[in-house]
Scaffold this motif. Structure first.
Motif, PDB file in Angstrom:
ATOM      1  N   ASN A   1      -1.775 -10.765   6.367  1.00  0.00           N
ATOM      2  CA  ASN A   1      -0.641 -10.233   6.918  1.00  0.00           C
ATOM      3  C   ASN A   1       0.530 -10.770   6.192  1.00  0.00           C
ATOM      4  N   SER A   2       0.441 -11.923   5.516  1.00  0.00           N
ATOM      5  CA  SER A   2       1.567 -12.319   4.821  1.00  0.00           C
ATOM      6  C   SER A   2       2.129 -11.363   3.773  1.00  0.00           C
ATOM      7  N   THR A   3       3.498 -11.254   3.783  1.00  0.00           N
ATOM      8  CA  THR A   3       4.266 -10.351   3.040  1.00  0.00           C
ATOM      9  C   THR A   3       5.156 -10.892   1.912  1.00  0.00           C
ATOM     10  N   TYR A   4       5.326 -10.292   0.906  1.00  0.00           N
ATOM     11  CA  TYR A   4       6.418 -10.665  -0.207  1.00  0.00           C
ATOM     12  C   TYR A   4       6.883  -9.480  -0.569  1.00  0.00           C
ATOM     13  N   TYR A   5       8.229  -9.707  -0.957  1.00  0.00           N
ATOM     14  CA  TYR A   5       9.104  -8.616  -1.586  1.00  0.00           C
ATOM     15  C   TYR A   5       9.881  -9.179  -2.698  1.00  0.00           C
ATOM     16  N   ILE A   6      10.127  -8.208  -3.792  1.00  0.00           N
ATOM     17  CA  ILE A   6      11.049  -8.798  -4.588  1.00  0.00           C
ATOM     18  C   ILE A   6      12.492  -8.809  -3.985  1.00  0.00           C
ATOM     19  N   PRO A   7      13.367  -9.326  -4.754  1.00  0.00           N
ATOM     20  CA  PRO A   7      14.738  -9.557  -3.878  1.00  0.00           C
ATOM     21  C   PRO A   7      15.571  -8.172  -3.838  1.00  0.00           C
ATOM     22  N   SER A   8      15.250  -7.302  -4.922  1.00  0.00           N
ATOM     23  CA  SER A   8      15.996  -6.146  -5.101  1.00  0.00           C
ATOM     24  C   SER A   8      15.722  -5.192  -3.972  1.00  0.00           C
ATOM     25  N   VAL A   9      14.515  -5.319  -3.149  1.00  0.00           N
ATOM     26  CA  VAL A   9      14.116  -4.557  -2.081  1.00  0.00           C
ATOM     27  C   VAL A   9      14.147  -5.119  -0.819  1.00  0.00           C
ATOM     28  N   LYS A  10      14.112  -6.342  -0.821  1.00  0.00           N
ATOM     29  CA  LYS A  10      14.123  -7.252   0.550  1.00  0.00           C
ATOM     30  C   LYS A  10      15.088  -6.868   1.571  1.00  0.00           C
ATOM     31  N   GLY A  11      14.671  -6.356   2.813  1.00  0.00           N
ATOM     32  CA  GLY A  11      15.647  -5.860   3.731  1.00  0.00           C
ATOM     33  C   GLY A  11      15.708  -4.439   3.781  1.00  0.00           C
ATOM     34  N   ARG A  12      15.125  -3.690   2.733  1.00  0.00           N
ATOM     35  CA  ARG A  12      15.266  -2.214   2.733  1.00  0.00           C
ATOM     36  C   ARG A  12      13.914  -1.554   2.754  1.00  0.00           C
ATOM     37  N   PHE A  13      12.852  -2.320   2.138  1.00  0.00           N
ATOM     38  CA  PHE A  13      11.511  -1.891   2.154  1.00  0.00           C
ATOM     39  C   PHE A  13      10.652  -2.447   3.086  1.00  0.00           C
ATOM     40  N   ALA A  14       9.359  -1.976   3.861  1.00  0.00           N
ATOM     41  CA  ALA A  14       8.548  -2.890   4.488  1.00  0.00           C
ATOM     42  C   ALA A  14       7.322  -2.128   4.254  1.00  0.00           C
ATOM     43  N   ILE A  15       6.453  -3.131   3.873  1.00  0.00           N
ATOM     44  CA  ILE A  15       4.880  -2.910   3.626  1.00  0.00           C
ATOM     45  C   ILE A  15       3.882  -3.177   4.877  1.00  0.00           C
ATOM     46  N   SER A  16       3.127  -2.287   5.081  1.00  0.00           N
ATOM     47  CA  SER A  16       2.343  -2.626   6.033  1.00  0.00           C
ATOM     48  C   SER A  16       1.056  -1.866   5.827  1.00  0.00           C
ATOM     49  N   ARG A  17       0.225  -1.867   6.898  1.00  0.00           N
ATOM     50  CA  ARG A  17      -1.177  -1.311   6.640  1.00  0.00           C
ATOM     51  C   ARG A  17      -1.711  -1.170   8.087  1.00  0.00           C
ATOM     52  N   ASN A  18      -2.538   0.131   8.087  1.00  0.00           N
ATOM     53  CA  ASN A  18      -3.317   0.288   9.280  1.00  0.00           C
ATOM     54  C   ASN A  18      -4.970   0.314   8.679  1.00  0.00           C
ATOM     55  N   ASN A  19      -5.568  -0.773   9.307  1.00  0.00           N
ATOM     56  CA  ASN A  19      -6.984  -1.183   9.023  1.00  0.00           C
ATOM     57  C   ASN A  19      -7.815  -0.143   9.472  1.00  0.00           C
ATOM     58  N   ASP A  20      -7.616   0.481  10.608  1.00  0.00           N
ATOM     59  CA  ASP A  20      -8.379   1.535  11.032  1.00  0.00           C
ATOM     60  C   ASP A  20      -8.670   2.674  10.331  1.00  0.00           C
ATOM     61  N   LYS A  21      -7.293   3.071   9.771  1.00  0.00           N
ATOM     62  CA  LYS A  21      -7.249   4.187   8.781  1.00  0.00           C
ATOM     63  C   LYS A  21      -7.427   3.979   7.176  1.00  0.00           C
ATOM     64  N   ASN A  22      -7.587   2.592   6.970  1.00  0.00           N
ATOM     65  CA  ASN A  22      -7.807   2.209   5.551  1.00  0.00           C
ATOM     66  C   ASN A  22      -6.509   2.694   4.810  1.00  0.00           C
ATOM     67  N   THR A  23      -5.355   2.767   5.072  1.00  0.00           N
ATOM     68  CA  THR A  23      -4.342   3.209   4.531  1.00  0.00           C
ATOM     69  C   THR A  23      -3.083   2.185   4.491  1.00  0.00           C
ATOM     70  N   LEU A  24      -2.661   1.969   3.377  1.00  0.00           N
ATOM     71  CA  LEU A  24      -1.281   1.048   2.907  1.00  0.00           C
ATOM     72  C   LEU A  24      -0.099   2.044   3.186  1.00  0.00           C
ATOM     73  N   TYR A  25       0.949   1.456   3.621  1.00  0.00           N
ATOM     74  CA  TYR A  25       2.264   1.932   3.527  1.00  0.00           C
ATOM     75  C   TYR A  25       3.276   1.340   2.937  1.00  0.00           C
ATOM     76  N   LEU A  26       4.421   2.007   2.474  1.00  0.00           N
ATOM     77  CA  LEU A  26       5.717   1.268   2.005  1.00  0.00           C
ATOM     78  C   LEU A  26       6.885   2.149   2.619  1.00  0.00           C
ATOM     79  N   GLN A  27       7.524   1.671   3.627  1.00  0.00           N
ATOM     80  CA  GLN A  27       8.632   2.085   4.350  1.00  0.00           C
ATOM     81  C   GLN A  27       9.817   1.830   3.347  1.00  0.00           C
ATOM     82  N   MET A  28      10.358   2.913   2.886  1.00  0.00           N
ATOM     83  CA  MET A  28      11.701   2.506   1.947  1.00  0.00           C
ATOM     84  C   MET A  28      12.950   3.310   2.618  1.00  0.00           C
ATOM     85  N   ASP A  29      13.949   2.352   2.883  1.00  0.00           N
ATOM     86  CA  ASP A  29      14.949   2.647   3.831  1.00  0.00           C
ATOM     87  C   ASP A  29      16.114   2.529   2.562  1.00  0.00           C
ATOM     88  N   SER A  30      17.494   3.165   2.790  1.00  0.00           N
ATOM     89  CA  SER A  30      18.527   2.867   2.012  1.00  0.00           C
ATOM     90  C   SER A  30      18.324   2.778   0.689  1.00  0.00           C
TER      91      SER A  30
END
Length: 115
Positions: A55-84
């Protein structure tokens, strides 16, 4: 063979939000890392965000603070929440599944940020 299916792309105005999803056909925990990449028209594909098995995360500078990567292991799903969202975020977004001996891409989902 691992199959990845992305969804959630679309047309959004600047400042808006979208959440991308990537459903994995196998065990998501068999990847040492998963990531979102994007490719804008006329440009090379680039890494956007990555999450490791620990669960360590990395973001490129241009999206840091606006995007959030996460995953739900039970659903075998990766997400990318993109704001602003900005016009320059317009691209096809791809899910990437990384194992030690192989890597897999999804088919991509298109994100267009425009007024």
């Amino acid at each position: 063979q691992v199959r990845l299916v992305e969804s959630g792309g679309g047309l959004v105005q600047p400042g808006g939000s979208l959440r991308l999803s990537c459903v994995v056909s196998g065990n998501i925990l068999s990847a040492y890392a998963m990531a979102w990449h994007r490719q804008a028209p006329g440009k090379e594909r680039e890494l956007v965000a990555q999450i490791t098995r620990s669960n360590s995360t990395y973001y490129i500078p241009s999206v840091k603070g606006r995007f959030a990567i996460s995953r739900n292991n039970d659903k075998n799903t990766l997400y990318l929440q993109m704001d602003s969202l900005k016009v320059e975020d317009t691209a096809v977004y791809y899910c990437r599944f990384n194992q030690l001996t192989a890597g897999y891409w999804g088919q991509g989902t298109e994100v267009t940020v425009s007024s």
